[in-house]
Design a protein around this motif. Structure first.
Motif: not given
Length: 102
Positions: A30-33, A19-21, A26-28, A59-63
């Motif tokens: 979205r950032i790639e997109g 689940e954590e992975r 998923n966050r990454l 930048s906000a998403a990476v933070n």
């Protein structure tokens, strides 16, 4: 989720639940997109201010990603190492936070 040291080339790993992975990946994704979107904007000669706004969103998403990962690291790896008498865990954390705040 737990940090482990493997003696084979002194590589360290962190075991994560599925689940954590998935959440982190998923966050990454979205950032790639978002980054691909910025690339497309540049290719289409989009207005600079519009590109900058999208860049700020990345930048906000990476933070946000870093905050999530740092929090988990402190609650698991650092806490475990301190309980085990690993004083160097605090030094490593301080160095990590200093790098993240650049």
């Amino acid at each position: 989720m737990e940090c482990n040291k493997q003696c084979c080339d002194c590589a360290r790993i962190t075991e994560r639940s599925e689940e954590e992975r998935k959440k982190l990946l998923n966050r990454l994704s979205r950032i790639e997109g978002q980054v691909r979107g910025i690339r497309g904007m540049i290719e289409k000669d989009a207005y600079c201010a519009d590109i900058l706004m999208q860049s700020a969103a990345v930048s906000a998403a990476v933070n946000a990603f870093n905050k999530e990962l740092l929090g988990r690291h402190i609650r698991t790896c650092v806490a475990r190492d301190i309980r085990a008498g690993g004083e160097d865990a605090v030094d490593e954390l301080v160095t990590l936070v200093q790098k993240l705040m650049k």
